[in-house]
Write a protein that holds these residues in place. Sequence first.
Motif, PDB file in Angstrom:
ATOM      1  N   PHE A   1     -14.272 -23.059 -30.102  1.00 43.18           N
ATOM      2  CA  PHE A   1     -15.380 -23.479 -31.992  1.00 43.18           C
ATOM      3  C   PHE A   1     -16.250 -22.998 -32.240  1.00 43.18           C
ATOM      4  CE2 PHE A   1     -11.137 -25.299 -31.492  1.00 43.18           C
ATOM      5  CZ  PHE A   1     -10.848 -25.304 -32.516  1.00 43.18           C
ATOM      6  N   MET A   2     -17.743 -23.609 -31.276  1.00 43.88           N
ATOM      7  CA  MET A   2     -19.255 -23.526 -31.527  1.00 43.88           C
ATOM      8  C   MET A   2     -19.463 -21.690 -31.578  1.00 43.88           C
ATOM      9  SD  MET A   2     -20.836 -26.029 -28.861  1.00 43.88           S
ATOM     10  CE  MET A   2     -22.550 -24.414 -28.576  1.00 43.88           C
ATOM     11  N   TRP A   3     -18.587 -20.552 -30.524  1.00 46.14           N
ATOM     12  CA  TRP A   3     -18.560 -19.599 -30.372  1.00 46.14           C
ATOM     13  C   TRP A   3     -20.850 -18.902 -30.562  1.00 46.14           C
ATOM     14  CZ3 TRP A   3     -15.532 -16.997 -28.575  1.00 46.14           C
ATOM     15  CH2 TRP A   3     -15.414 -15.397 -29.288  1.00 46.14           C
TER      16      TRP A   3
ATOM     17  N   ILE B   1     -10.654 -29.809 -17.924  1.00 45.41           N
ATOM     18  CA  ILE B   1     -11.944 -30.387 -18.120  1.00 45.41           C
ATOM     19  C   ILE B   1     -12.697 -28.469 -18.612  1.00 45.41           C
ATOM     20  CG2 ILE B   1     -14.617 -30.587 -17.165  1.00 45.41           C
ATOM     21  CD1 ILE B   1     -13.285 -32.995 -17.352  1.00 45.41           C
ATOM     22  N   LEU B   2     -11.873 -27.884 -17.920  1.00 47.05           N
ATOM     23  CA  LEU B   2     -12.415 -26.655 -18.353  1.00 47.05           C
ATOM     24  C   LEU B   2     -11.445 -26.313 -19.492  1.00 47.05           C
ATOM     25  CD1 LEU B   2     -11.596 -24.570 -14.773  1.00 47.05           C
ATOM     26  CD2 LEU B   2     -13.606 -24.700 -15.809  1.00 47.05           C
ATOM     27  N   VAL B   3     -10.014 -26.934 -20.085  1.00 42.72           N
ATOM     28  CA  VAL B   3      -9.656 -26.543 -21.609  1.00 42.72           C
ATOM     29  C   VAL B   3     -10.474 -27.198 -21.903  1.00 42.72           C
ATOM     30  CG1 VAL B   3      -7.996 -27.124 -22.674  1.00 42.72           C
ATOM     31  CG2 VAL B   3      -6.825 -26.151 -20.637  1.00 42.72           C
ATOM     32  N   HIS B   4     -11.578 -28.247 -21.754  1.00 49.05           N
ATOM     33  CA  HIS B   4     -12.111 -28.741 -23.408  1.00 49.05           C
ATOM     34  C   HIS B   4     -13.880 -27.292 -23.391  1.00 49.05           C
ATOM     35  CE1 HIS B   4     -10.803 -32.326 -24.370  1.00 49.05           C
ATOM     36  NE2 HIS B   4     -10.004 -32.871 -23.415  1.00 49.05           N
ATOM     37  N   ILE B   5     -13.779 -27.501 -22.184  1.00 44.97           N
ATOM     38  CA  ILE B   5     -14.913 -26.477 -21.736  1.00 44.97           C
ATOM     39  C   ILE B   5     -14.370 -25.256 -22.438  1.00 44.97           C
ATOM     40  CG2 ILE B   5     -16.645 -24.795 -20.112  1.00 44.97           C
ATOM     41  CD1 ILE B   5     -16.731 -27.505 -18.567  1.00 44.97           C
ATOM     42  N   GLY B   6     -14.011 -24.424 -22.762  1.00 46.76           N
ATOM     43  CA  GLY B   6     -13.519 -23.162 -23.360  1.00 46.76           C
ATOM     44  C   GLY B   6     -13.152 -23.361 -24.762  1.00 46.76           C
ATOM     45  N   LEU B   7     -12.446 -24.602 -24.941  1.00 49.80           N
ATOM     46  CA  LEU B   7     -12.614 -25.128 -26.403  1.00 49.80           C
ATOM     47  C   LEU B   7     -13.840 -25.007 -27.090  1.00 49.80           C
ATOM     48  CD1 LEU B   7      -9.732 -27.459 -26.002  1.00 49.80           C
ATOM     49  CD2 LEU B   7      -9.396 -24.607 -27.190  1.00 49.80           C
TER      50      LEU B   7
ATOM     51  N   LEU C   1     -16.949 -30.079 -32.386  1.00 51.25           N
ATOM     52  CA  LEU C   1     -16.524 -29.962 -30.929  1.00 51.25           C
ATOM     53  C   LEU C   1     -15.162 -31.405 -31.053  1.00 51.25           C
ATOM     54  CD1 LEU C   1     -20.323 -30.669 -29.982  1.00 51.25           C
ATOM     55  CD2 LEU C   1     -19.316 -28.979 -29.061  1.00 51.25           C
ATOM     56  N   LEU C   2     -15.037 -32.038 -31.863  1.00 46.05           N
ATOM     57  CA  LEU C   2     -14.183 -33.200 -32.686  1.00 46.05           C
ATOM     58  C   LEU C   2     -12.538 -32.580 -32.540  1.00 46.05           C
ATOM     59  CD1 LEU C   2     -15.292 -35.420 -35.248  1.00 46.05           C
ATOM     60  CD2 LEU C   2     -15.181 -35.665 -32.322  1.00 46.05           C
ATOM     61  N   PHE C   3     -13.033 -31.352 -32.957  1.00 44.57           N
ATOM     62  CA  PHE C   3     -11.096 -30.388 -33.532  1.00 44.57           C
ATOM     63  C   PHE C   3     -11.024 -30.021 -31.507  1.00 44.57           C
ATOM     64  CE2 PHE C   3     -10.125 -28.490 -37.318  1.00 44.57           C
ATOM     65  CZ  PHE C   3      -8.466 -29.181 -36.863  1.00 44.57           C
ATOM     66  N   ALA C   4     -12.283 -28.830 -30.934  1.00 47.19           N
ATOM     67  CA  ALA C   4     -12.152 -29.305 -30.133  1.00 47.19           C
ATOM     68  C   ALA C   4     -11.884 -30.366 -28.704  1.00 47.19           C
ATOM     69  CB  ALA C   4     -12.988 -28.420 -29.418  1.00 47.19           C
ATOM     70  N   HIS C   5     -12.240 -31.293 -28.789  1.00 46.89           N
ATOM     71  CA  HIS C   5     -12.359 -32.490 -28.154  1.00 46.89           C
ATOM     72  C   HIS C   5     -10.543 -33.177 -28.549  1.00 46.89           C
ATOM     73  CE1 HIS C   5     -11.404 -36.051 -26.357  1.00 46.89           C
ATOM     74  NE2 HIS C   5     -11.060 -36.887 -27.718  1.00 46.89           N
ATOM     75  N   PHE C   6     -10.011 -33.214 -29.744  1.00 50.27           N
ATOM     76  CA  PHE C   6      -8.866 -33.377 -30.006  1.00 50.27           C
ATOM     77  C   PHE C   6      -7.596 -32.913 -29.626  1.00 50.27           C
ATOM     78  CE2 PHE C   6     -10.532 -36.545 -33.049  1.00 50.27           C
ATOM     79  CZ  PHE C   6     -10.308 -37.531 -32.552  1.00 50.27           C
ATOM     80  N   LEU C   7      -7.778 -30.923 -29.519  1.00 51.41           N
ATOM     81  CA  LEU C   7      -7.100 -30.498 -29.155  1.00 51.41           C
ATOM     82  C   LEU C   7      -6.651 -30.167 -27.808  1.00 51.41           C
ATOM     83  CD1 LEU C   7      -8.543 -27.015 -31.226  1.00 51.41           C
ATOM     84  CD2 LEU C   7      -5.975 -28.455 -31.456  1.00 51.41           C
ATOM     85  N   GLY C   8      -7.651 -30.476 -27.100  1.00 56.18           N
ATOM     86  CA  GLY C   8      -8.128 -30.375 -25.702  1.00 56.18           C
ATOM     87  C   GLY C   8      -7.426 -31.897 -25.094  1.00 56.18           C
ATOM     88  N   ASP C   9      -7.760 -32.713 -25.589  1.00 50.89           N
ATOM     89  CA  ASP C   9      -6.637 -34.279 -25.131  1.00 50.89           C
ATOM     90  C   ASP C   9      -5.417 -34.090 -25.270  1.00 50.89           C
ATOM     91  OD1 ASP C   9      -8.700 -34.795 -23.903  1.00 50.89           O
ATOM     92  OD2 ASP C   9      -9.195 -37.021 -24.559  1.00 50.89           O
ATOM     93  N   PHE C  10      -4.948 -34.139 -26.602  1.00 48.43           N
ATOM     94  CA  PHE C  10      -3.956 -34.444 -27.304  1.00 48.43           C
ATOM     95  C   PHE C  10      -2.883 -32.630 -27.556  1.00 48.43           C
ATOM     96  CE2 PHE C  10      -6.667 -37.513 -28.633  1.00 48.43           C
ATOM     97  CZ  PHE C  10      -5.996 -38.409 -28.275  1.00 48.43           C
ATOM     98  N   LEU C  11      -2.956 -31.815 -27.123  1.00 49.73           N
ATOM     99  CA  LEU C  11      -2.254 -31.236 -27.781  1.00 49.73           C
ATOM    100  C   LEU C  11      -2.674 -30.120 -26.163  1.00 49.73           C
ATOM    101  CD1 LEU C  11      -0.483 -29.246 -29.747  1.00 49.73           C
ATOM    102  CD2 LEU C  11      -2.072 -27.955 -30.075  1.00 49.73           C
ATOM    103  N   PHE C  12      -3.247 -29.749 -25.806  1.00 49.59           N
ATOM    104  CA  PHE C  12      -3.164 -28.598 -24.755  1.00 49.59           C
ATOM    105  C   PHE C  12      -3.486 -29.959 -23.277  1.00 49.59           C
ATOM    106  CE2 PHE C  12      -5.437 -25.398 -27.956  1.00 49.59           C
ATOM    107  CZ  PHE C  12      -3.948 -24.605 -27.614  1.00 49.59           C
TER     108      PHE C  12
ATOM    109  N   LEU D   1     -20.910 -27.097 -21.354  1.00 44.41           N
ATOM    110  CA  LEU D   1     -21.321 -27.497 -19.790  1.00 44.41           C
ATOM    111  C   LEU D   1     -21.161 -28.840 -19.995  1.00 44.41           C
ATOM    112  CD1 LEU D   1     -22.874 -24.999 -18.374  1.00 44.41           C
ATOM    113  CD2 LEU D   1     -20.641 -25.362 -18.142  1.00 44.41           C
ATOM    114  N   ILE D   2     -22.631 -29.544 -21.365  1.00 45.27           N
ATOM    115  CA  ILE D   2     -22.779 -31.374 -20.688  1.00 45.27           C
ATOM    116  C   ILE D   2     -21.498 -32.056 -21.295  1.00 45.27           C
ATOM    117  CG2 ILE D   2     -24.357 -32.715 -22.356  1.00 45.27           C
ATOM    118  CD1 ILE D   2     -25.770 -30.481 -22.755  1.00 45.27           C
ATOM    119  N   VAL D   3     -20.675 -31.433 -23.250  1.00 48.03           N
ATOM    120  CA  VAL D   3     -19.660 -31.854 -23.325  1.00 48.03           C
ATOM    121  C   VAL D   3     -18.111 -32.257 -22.127  1.00 48.03           C
ATOM    122  CG1 VAL D   3     -16.957 -31.229 -24.231  1.00 48.03           C
ATOM    123  CG2 VAL D   3     -19.327 -31.206 -25.358  1.00 48.03           C
ATOM    124  N   GLY D   4     -17.739 -30.584 -21.424  1.00 44.87           N
ATOM    125  CA  GLY D   4     -17.359 -30.872 -19.765  1.00 44.87           C
ATOM    126  C   GLY D   4     -17.517 -32.281 -18.942  1.00 44.87           C
ATOM    127  N   GLY D   5     -19.050 -32.007 -18.547  1.00 44.53           N
ATOM    128  CA  GLY D   5     -19.801 -32.867 -17.238  1.00 44.53           C
ATOM    129  C   GLY D   5     -19.336 -34.426 -17.593  1.00 44.53           C
TER     130      GLY D   5
END
Length: 235
Positions: free
Chosen positions: A51-53, A41-47, A7-18, A62-66
């Motif tokens: 990553f969780m798969w 927000i949709l990018v964060h949910i998708g990532l 989730l950290l990887f998904a967060h940093f990618l969503g906030d700083f790369l995408f 959805l909790i992360v995105g909300g």
Amino acid sequence: MLLALQLLFAHFLGDFLFQPYSWVKDKERRKLASPKLYFHILVHIGLSYLFMWDFSLWYIPLIVGGTHLIIDAAKLTLQNERNRRYLFFIDQALHLIVIFVIALVWKGEFQFIEVPKELWLYLLGAFLVTNPASISIKTLISVYTPKTEIEEDESLNNAGKYIGILERLLVYVFIITQHWEGVGFLIAAKSIFRFSDLTQSKDRKLTEYILIGTLLSFGIAIGVALLIQILSYSF
């Protein structure tokens, strides 16, 4: 730990790369009316899903995105020129707290690619010293940005940014592989090249600005590498 890393990887990618800079400016200008906020927000949910798969836990992304939407909306509402720097770091801290709370509540291990936890950790550290570190340094020293600048007619576009990323990656690799002498060599080499820039400038503030940025860059790279090493020992 694995869920937190993913989730950290998904967060940093969503906030700083995408998240293009144009999205950031549009959000700051239009605030909650900006469609870029909801794309973000949709990018964060998708990532997070990627990553969780593990679609049996469909509600975690959805909790992360909300929560991300609530935190970002509060930041945009409260943000002004005076508190921009502080809100940036408060915003990131709140996102990280949410991720760690989720990881504590749902302790199961989920992974998309069968790789060791240590590799997830090392990759996360390597990414942290690239764009996230660049943006954090820029935000930290934005208040000190001098009016006078060194002539850069011959410089490459965004050269300073990429030089900083490369130097931090090298420092990170040197420390992870226990080659501290390489860090000393890199600092010496950077000092020699920077010396010519500083001698061209008559502005003491510009000299101090460059030194602060350089020291922060090395300091963050060293700090991240040491943190990753400490965490890796717990596995």
